[in-house]
Write a protein that holds these residues in place. Structure first.
Motif, PDB file in Angstrom:
ATOM      1  N   GLU A  44       0.822  -1.204   0.000  1.00  0.00           N
ATOM      2  CA  GLU A  44       0.000   0.000   0.000  1.00  0.00           C
ATOM      3  C   GLU A  44       0.860   1.260   0.000  1.00  0.00           C
ATOM      4  N   GLU A  45       1.940   1.242   0.805  1.00  0.00           N
ATOM      5  CA  GLU A  45       2.812   2.417   0.849  1.00  0.00           C
ATOM      6  C   GLU A  45       3.481   2.672  -0.494  1.00  0.00           C
TER       7      GLU A  45
ATOM      8  N   GLU B 148       2.376   1.817  -3.432  1.00  0.00           N
ATOM      9  CA  GLU B 148       1.388   2.315  -4.380  1.00  0.00           C
ATOM     10  C   GLU B 148       1.104   3.795  -4.137  1.00  0.00           C
ATOM     11  N   GLN B 149       1.053   4.194  -2.854  1.00  0.00           N
ATOM     12  CA  GLN B 149       0.832   5.604  -2.564  1.00  0.00           C
ATOM     13  C   GLN B 149       1.996   6.458  -3.050  1.00  0.00           C
ATOM     14  N   VAL B 150       3.227   5.979  -2.830  1.00  0.00           N
ATOM     15  CA  VAL B 150       4.390   6.716  -3.324  1.00  0.00           C
ATOM     16  C   VAL B 150       4.382   6.771  -4.849  1.00  0.00           C
ATOM     17  N   ALA B 151       4.023   5.646  -5.464  1.00  0.00           N
ATOM     18  CA  ALA B 151       3.974   5.630  -6.922  1.00  0.00           C
ATOM     19  C   ALA B 151       2.904   6.585  -7.444  1.00  0.00           C
ATOM     20  N   ASP B 152       1.754   6.608  -6.782  1.00  0.00           N
ATOM     21  CA  ASP B 152       0.695   7.542  -7.208  1.00  0.00           C
ATOM     22  C   ASP B 152       1.154   8.986  -7.046  1.00  0.00           C
TER      23      ASP B 152
ATOM     24  N   ALA C 108       9.164   2.074  -6.366  1.00  0.00           N
ATOM     25  CA  ALA C 108       8.056   1.911  -5.422  1.00  0.00           C
ATOM     26  C   ALA C 108       7.205   0.709  -5.755  1.00  0.00           C
ATOM     27  N   ARG C 109       7.013   0.437  -7.052  1.00  0.00           N
ATOM     28  CA  ARG C 109       6.112  -0.647  -7.436  1.00  0.00           C
ATOM     29  C   ARG C 109       6.805  -1.983  -7.606  1.00  0.00           C
ATOM     30  N   HIS C 110       8.081  -1.947  -7.932  1.00  0.00           N
ATOM     31  CA  HIS C 110       8.765  -3.196  -8.278  1.00  0.00           C
ATOM     32  C   HIS C 110      10.023  -3.394  -7.453  1.00  0.00           C
TER      33      HIS C 110
END
Length: 435
Positions: A221-222, A224-228, A273-275
């Protein structure tokens, strides 16, 4: 813990065996003594009727025959001072029985003496004496004690074997739980514990696995938030690119290059962040080349602001460190960004890289500015209106490699930040494939 459980069982069994074996050994000795005395008393009682009624010749033959088959000396003392059977002295017990006409058992240093008075003979009171030697009193006791001792040792060894098996079954799941927790601490979030052992340990294993799942979920979740959040930066970057394209000359080229660099950094942040891979714990990069690249990037801005830059890389050949290349670049950018943000234009700064004792590298950034206080190393602390995350980013990069960050004053009074970067960590060897 396994050794303590085994010692506890050993101590308990020793106490139990002592409480059982010692009374039994004493009982066996008493039984052996009573048996020997009872046998001798039976031999003496068997002669009572014969001594009271038989003639002298018949009595002599019968007494000698029974004395030959008895386990101890068997003697008959007649009133006329004659002695039949085994040769034995006329002891005080024999004389007392002849005078008082009483039967008794007398304890002697060399054994036990049993005297039986026979009344009614024409010539006076006769005395039958049976003697049990000390060796006969303890006959078979030593062998019985050895058997008991052997049985006790066998039971103790059996108990220790069972205790070792039980403690191993108890300690093995605890050891596995400890290993799984250490793997989780090293960011190996794929580690899971096998529920085994007692119900309490199975519950702990389930709770640890649930914790690992929850950590993975929170990190996902963290990220994904950073990626967003990073993705949202692309809109203003696109706007900046359009503004740069509308300009002309060298300024447009320079601004476009910086926008490209920022866009690459944002893209790298999204990918990271995602990978992010769990193998980052075993990442490695070449520090010298990564440092030269980032200093060259910042040297353009330093030239525009009138800052003198000194780069000192005192290393021959590659210098590997245990951090990913993008994280090392982020740490260098954070430190150099602090120099530009917190010192006036024209302030000189230096960057040096040297090998670290025990492996790794020492990265130092020093400037001739007003300096920084130690409290600015805390996350979110800033005096220049920035986010205050620059030094914290550098600190976390150093700690992730097993090193640390040191903030001090330089020789000219400015800030001096030293990052100790640890050496690369080799991943654990894979277990051999089973045939």
């Amino acid at each position: 813990m396994r050794r303590r459980l085994t010692l506890l069982v050993a101590a308990t069994m020793c106490l139990a065996l002592l409480a059982f074996v010692v009374p039994l050994a004493l009982l066996l000795r008493t039984v052996a003594q009573d048996r020997a005395v009872a046998t001798a008393a039976a031999d003496a009682q068997s002669l009572v009727s014969l001594v009271g009624t038989a003639d002298p010749d018949t009595l002599r033959i019968s007494v000698e025959h029974m004395a030959a088959g008895a386990r101890g000396p068997l003697t008959v003392f007649l009133a006329d001072r004659s002695v039949l059977g085994s040769r034995a002295p006329r002891t005080s017990a024999v004389r007392l029985a002849a005078l008082a006409g009483v039967s008794r058992t007398v304890e002697r240093p060399d054994g036990r003496e049993i005297v039986v008075a026979v009344l009614g003979r024409p010539d006076g009171t006769a005395v039958i004496r049976a003697f049990v030697p000390a060796a006969e009193l303890t006959r078979g006791v030593t062998r019985a004690w050895l058997v008991l001792a052997g049985l006790g040792v066998a039971l103790l060894l059996l108990g220790l074997l069972v205790a070792d098996r039980l403690s191993r079954a108890l300690v093995s799941p605890i050891t596995e739980l400890s290993a799984v927790s250490h793997r989780l601490a090293r960011a190996d979030l794929t580690a899971r514990a096998r529920p085994q052992g007692p119900p309490e340990l199975r519950q702990v294993a389930g709770a640890l696995n649930h914790l690992a799942d929850r950590i993975q979920e929170l990190l996902r979740e963290e990220r994904e938030q950073v990626a967003d959040l990073s993705h949202r930066l692309r809109a203003p970057l696109t706007s900046l690119r359009l503004e740069a394209e509308s300009l002309a000359g060298t300024d447009a080229t320079r601004i476009a290059a910086r926008v490209d660099a920022m866009e690459r950094a944002v893209t790298g942040l999204i990918d990271e962040a995602r990978h992010r891979r769990e193998a980052d714990a075993y990442a490695v990069c070449e520090a010298a080349s990564a440092l030269r690249e980032r200093v060259a990037f910042w040297a353009v801005l330093a030239e525009d602001t009138g800052r003198a830059v000194t780069l000192d890389v005192t290393v021959e050949g590659p210098l590997p460190v245990g951090v990913p290349a993008d994280e090392l670049a982020a740490a260098v950018d954070a430190l150099l960004g602090n120099v530009f943000a917190h010192t006036p234009d024209g302030t000189a700064f230096s960057v040096s890289l040297a090998p670290r004792t025990g492996g790794g590298a020492l990265l130092t950034v020093a400037d001739d500015g007003p300096g920084l206080s130690a409290d600015l190393a805390e996350r979110g602390a800033s005096r220049g209106g920035s986010t205050g995350l620059g030094l914290d980013i550098a600190r976390r990069v150093a700690q992730s490699s097993g090193g640390r960050m040191d903030l001090s004053a330089g020789r000219t009074g400015g800030a001096r930040v030293t990052l100790e970067l640890g050496p690369p960590v080799s991943p654990p060897a894979s277990p051999p494939a089973s045939s």
